[in-house]
Design an enzyme around this catalytic site. Structure first.
Site, PDB file in Angstrom:
ATOM      1  N   HIS A 197      -5.370   4.634  -4.040  1.00  0.00           N
ATOM      2  CA  HIS A 197      -4.702   3.934  -2.933  1.00  0.00           C
ATOM      3  C   HIS A 197      -5.791   3.490  -1.948  1.00  0.00           C
ATOM      4  CE1 HIS A 197      -1.345   4.218   0.363  1.00  0.00           C
ATOM      5  NE2 HIS A 197      -1.442   3.010  -0.121  1.00  0.00           N
ATOM      6  N   ARG A 244       9.970   2.634   1.538  1.00  0.00           N
ATOM      7  CA  ARG A 244       9.895   3.407   0.304  1.00  0.00           C
ATOM      8  C   ARG A 244      10.664   4.708   0.501  1.00  0.00           C
ATOM      9  NH1 ARG A 244       5.795   5.689  -0.189  1.00  0.00           N
ATOM     10  NH2 ARG A 244       4.472   4.918   1.484  1.00  0.00           N
ATOM     11  N   ASP A 265      -5.014  -2.648  -0.723  1.00  0.00           N
ATOM     12  CA  ASP A 265      -4.141  -1.489  -0.919  1.00  0.00           C
ATOM     13  C   ASP A 265      -4.507  -0.605  -2.114  1.00  0.00           C
ATOM     14  OD1 ASP A 265      -1.909   0.019  -0.021  1.00  0.00           O
ATOM     15  OD2 ASP A 265      -0.697  -0.799  -1.645  1.00  0.00           O
ATOM     16  N   LYS A 317       3.344   0.260  -6.333  1.00  0.00           N
ATOM     17  CA  LYS A 317       3.165   1.715  -6.240  1.00  0.00           C
ATOM     18  C   LYS A 317       3.548   2.411  -7.547  1.00  0.00           C
ATOM     19  CE  LYS A 317       2.108   1.321  -1.903  1.00  0.00           C
ATOM     20  NZ  LYS A 317       0.708   1.459  -1.472  1.00  0.00           N
ATOM     21  N   CYS A 365      -1.816   2.634   8.109  1.00  0.00           N
ATOM     22  CA  CYS A 365      -2.896   3.157   8.958  1.00  0.00           C
ATOM     23  C   CYS A 365      -4.007   2.129   9.105  1.00  0.00           C
ATOM     24  CB  CYS A 365      -3.469   4.445   8.374  1.00  0.00           C
ATOM     25  SG  CYS A 365      -2.417   5.868   8.621  1.00  0.00           S
ATOM     26  N   TYR A 400      13.871  -3.097  -1.725  1.00  0.00           N
ATOM     27  CA  TYR A 400      12.785  -3.170  -0.753  1.00  0.00           C
ATOM     28  C   TYR A 400      11.417  -2.744  -1.304  1.00  0.00           C
ATOM     29  CZ  TYR A 400      10.818  -3.615   3.839  1.00  0.00           C
ATOM     30  OH  TYR A 400      10.084  -4.063   4.905  1.00  0.00           O
ATOM     31  N   ARG A 421       7.396  -6.551   6.882  1.00  0.00           N
ATOM     32  CA  ARG A 421       6.265  -6.880   6.009  1.00  0.00           C
ATOM     33  C   ARG A 421       6.062  -8.379   5.848  1.00  0.00           C
ATOM     34  NH1 ARG A 421       3.613  -2.381   3.297  1.00  0.00           N
ATOM     35  NH2 ARG A 421       4.787  -0.574   3.954  1.00  0.00           N
ATOM     36  N   SER A 469      -0.341   5.069   4.142  1.00  0.00           N
ATOM     37  CA  SER A 469       0.364   3.819   4.404  1.00  0.00           C
ATOM     38  C   SER A 469       0.439   3.533   5.900  1.00  0.00           C
ATOM     39  CB  SER A 469       1.784   3.920   3.855  1.00  0.00           C
ATOM     40  OG  SER A 469       1.735   4.336   2.516  1.00  0.00           O
TER      41      SER A 469
HETATM   42  C1  OXD Z   1       2.452   1.534   1.363  1.00  0.00           C
HETATM   43  C2  OXD Z   1       2.275   0.102   1.095  1.00  0.00           C
HETATM   44  O1  OXD Z   1       3.554   1.965   1.730  1.00  0.00           O
HETATM   45  O2  OXD Z   1       1.134  -0.286   0.809  1.00  0.00           O
HETATM   46  O3  OXD Z   1       1.477   2.270   1.218  1.00  0.00           O
HETATM   47  O4  OXD Z   1       3.258  -0.652   1.121  1.00  0.00           O
HETATM   48 MN    MN Z   2      -0.211   1.306   0.450  1.00  0.00          MN
END
Ligand code: OXD
Ligand code: MN
Length: 617
Positions: A262, A94, A309, A242, A286, A233, A401, A284
């Protein structure tokens, strides 16, 4: 109303059998067609394809991407119906620096967002999108966030020239004709437009991963629109995630009295068979997916996955807050997801997966750092180069991913698409120092203060220096579609809207000792923290009050060897370091020019007083 006849396809595939425009004959449907035509007139695709969401269409889409070189089909015996995409080094995460909130007033975007003047931004976008889909197909992808027709669900349409984005949105949301039907019936929907920004001149060969060096991810919160240009991406391209489900939805939530967060969502079932619902916000990369698929190490406890998420939360008629996972799939970070750390995720990935930027094994399967303890002798890395364990670079990109349907997780709840009443909210971050394993808030406003003051070490999910500490309030720093201080205020207000509020806790699985070792084993052992929290709700576990909240009087440590010294360090609260954090929080709050709600500045003052008392005493 019909759309203009498409010109001949520059790159024909059997996908061309699908994609004709449906007919509904309602004014609401005509509005959708008008918008599709308006964007097509700007972006000038060769063809417009209305996605119907059928399996046969999906197979044709995937086949066309294999033919094009965008996807590599994996070994059908080892990983049925699965694919690998490689995005190239310029498009791997991102892009927060290219993400804009184009609200009418700059103050409505606030100091934590990049603001753009909407009129100027529209002019810029008109320029970059002009002809940007030339030589390509523009797909019309109607989608629902939340189950189709559900009371908390929302509809959207993504226009995109990226078949990879289409295939991903199909996993991450519910796509298909029944959504177009709801739109035709007049259900409101959000407009999202995406182009990889790589037009093809007639006869020009396409590349495996088209993109553009110039990138824009733009949100118009006043008109509920998203425009994304230049990247194929993840969150830059799957606009339902998002861009819509957090940035635009946070604005809808503010205006309509609900919350877009989130947060992962799980159901915890105690040995007595009692169910509790936990939502947890972490920055993100974590370990959200790991917690969402937790297999407790303690006997008798189970965790069911609802989401990994995003959670949309609304007050119910009974005074409780109810949550759904608006997504239909997981776009999870691969590295660190392994047999020993998250076996449930590994089992979810046996088939029907799109992998991006992981390594390819010699027998046509995938691998990434942490998947297995033994490292293969030879791989093709995420950029397509030979790789051996001696190579001094990772085989998979740190932000590589997997995209997989949520229903495929063995841990998914039977009723995962329904709204669940929330019992607990967790806020976490990646903190090597200072923050104890778990702290209970005194009440909702104190919990909101915890959420507002979370900081975390940067991960590879977005651009920036990995490891650097940054503020990430509510794990929403990159995802709040309006002024973060007003969002804090919305949290305070939501606390007044529902009398039976969830309890709020702060957790930190990542604290390290002076010697750099993690003090807590994490993963399955995090269930011990959840056990204590549940027992607190039930009134059977004790807590000790500290200046920053309540910590466990005792934690169930049967069966793990944690030393007393490590435990003491794990829960240590040093008033000096915390007073220093308090000063930094004051600085942070000041950046909002007086917009931070008084409830939170009061919390800050009270925390400082408690710390000063502790220091003296
Ligand atoms: C992020 C995701 O970047 O969930 O938070 O992809
Ligand atoms: Mn996320």
């Amino acid at each position: 109303m019909t759309i203009a006849e498409p010109t001949t396809l520059a790159h024909p595939t059997h996908l061309a059998e699908y994609g004709t425009q449906p007919e509904y004959g309602t004014a609401a449907f005509d509005e959708l067609v008008d918008w599709v035509n308006e964007i097509a007139a700007l972006t000038k695709p060769d063809r417009i394809h209305w996605v119907d969401g059928s399996d046969s269409e999906r197979q044709a889409l995937l086949g066309s991407m294999v033919a094009q070189g965008t996807l590599i089909k994996l070994n059908e015996d080892k990983r049925p119906n699965s694919y690998l995409a490689r995005s190239g080094a310029g498009d791997v995460a991102r892009l927060e620096s290219r993400t804009f909130i184009a609200s009418e007033h700059k103050t409505d975007a606030g100091p934590t967002n990049n603001w753009a003047d909407p009129a100027e931004m529209r002019a810029t976008l008109d320029g970059v999108f002009d002809g940007s889909m030339r030589g390509r197909t523009m797909f019309v992808v109607p989608f629902s966030m939340g189950k189709v027709g559900g009371p908390i669900s929302q509809l959207g349409v993504q226009l995109t020239d990226s078949p990879y984005a289409v295939a991903s949105v199909e996993v991450m949301t519910r796509v298909g004709d029944e959504i177009t039907e709801l739109i035709a019936d007049g259900t409101p929907w959000v407009r999202t437009v995406h182009s990889v920004g790589h037009p093809l001149e007639l006869g020009e060969a396409d590349v495996a991963w088209p993109s553009n060096d110039e990138k824009y991810i733009v949100h118009f919160p006043d008109t509920l629109e998203v425009f994304s240009f230049g990247s194929g991406y993840g969150g830059n391209a799957i606009l339902a995630k998002k861009c819509f489900a957090l940035r635009i939805a946070s604005v809808l939530g503010r205006d309509q009295g609900w919350m877009a967060e989130h947060m992962l969502l799980i159901r915890v079932v105690s040995p007595e068979g009692r169910a509790y619902h936990v939502a947890a916000a972490f920055p993100s990369a974590c370990g959200k997916t790991n917690l969402a698929m937790l297999r407790p190490s303690i006997r008798g406890w189970t965790v069911e996955t609802i989401g990994d998420d995003i959670a949309w939360i609304r007050p119910g008629n009974d005074g409780r807050l109810y949550a759904i996972n608006p997504e239909a799939g997981f776009f999870g970070v691969a590295p660190g997801t392994g047999e020993s750390t998250n076996i449930t995720a590994v089992e979810s990935l046996r088939e029907n997966v799109i992998f991006t930027n992981v390594a390819l094994t010699d027998d046509g399967d995938v691998w990434w750092e942490g998947l297995t303890d033994t490292v293969p002798d030879h791989l093709i890395d995420w950029q397509g180069n030979d790789w051996t364990p001696d190579s001094d670079r990772p085989a998979a990109h740190p932000n590589s991913r997997f995209t997989v349907s949520a229903a495929q997780a063995p841990s998914i709840s039977d009723d995962w698409e329904e709204a669940v009443p929330l019992d607990v909210i967790l806020f976490g971050g990646r903190r090597a120092t200072n923050v104890p394993l778990v702290v209970e808030s005194f009440d909702w406003n104190h919990g909101a203060f915890m959420g507002a003051t979370i900081s975390s070490e940067r991960t590879a999910a977005a651009e920036g220096t990995v490891g650097e500490l940054r503020r990430d309030p509510f794990a929403m720093m990159p995802f709040c579609g309006y002024n973060m201080a007003d969002y804090f205020g919305h949290w305070i207000e939501m606390g007044q809207s529902a009398p039976a509020l969830p309890a709020i806790y702060q957790v930190n699985w990542f604290r390290k000792g002076d010697d750099g070792r993690f003090l807590w084993p994490g993963f399955a052992e995090n269930s011990r923290v959840i056990e204590w929290i549940v027992r607190r709700l039930e009134g059977s576990a004790d807590a000790v009050e500290t200046p920053i909240g309540r910590v466990p009087a005792e934690l169930n440590l049967d069966g793990i060897d944690t030393t007393d010294a490590d435990l003491a360090e794990l829960f240590a609260i040093d008033p000096d370091s915390w007073l220093a954090e308090t000063d930094l929080t004051e600085e942070f709050f000041k950046t909002f020019d007086g917009r931070v709600p008084a409830e939170l500045t009061d919390q800050l003052a009270a925390q400082r007083d408690r710390l000063q008392t502790a220091k003296r005493g």
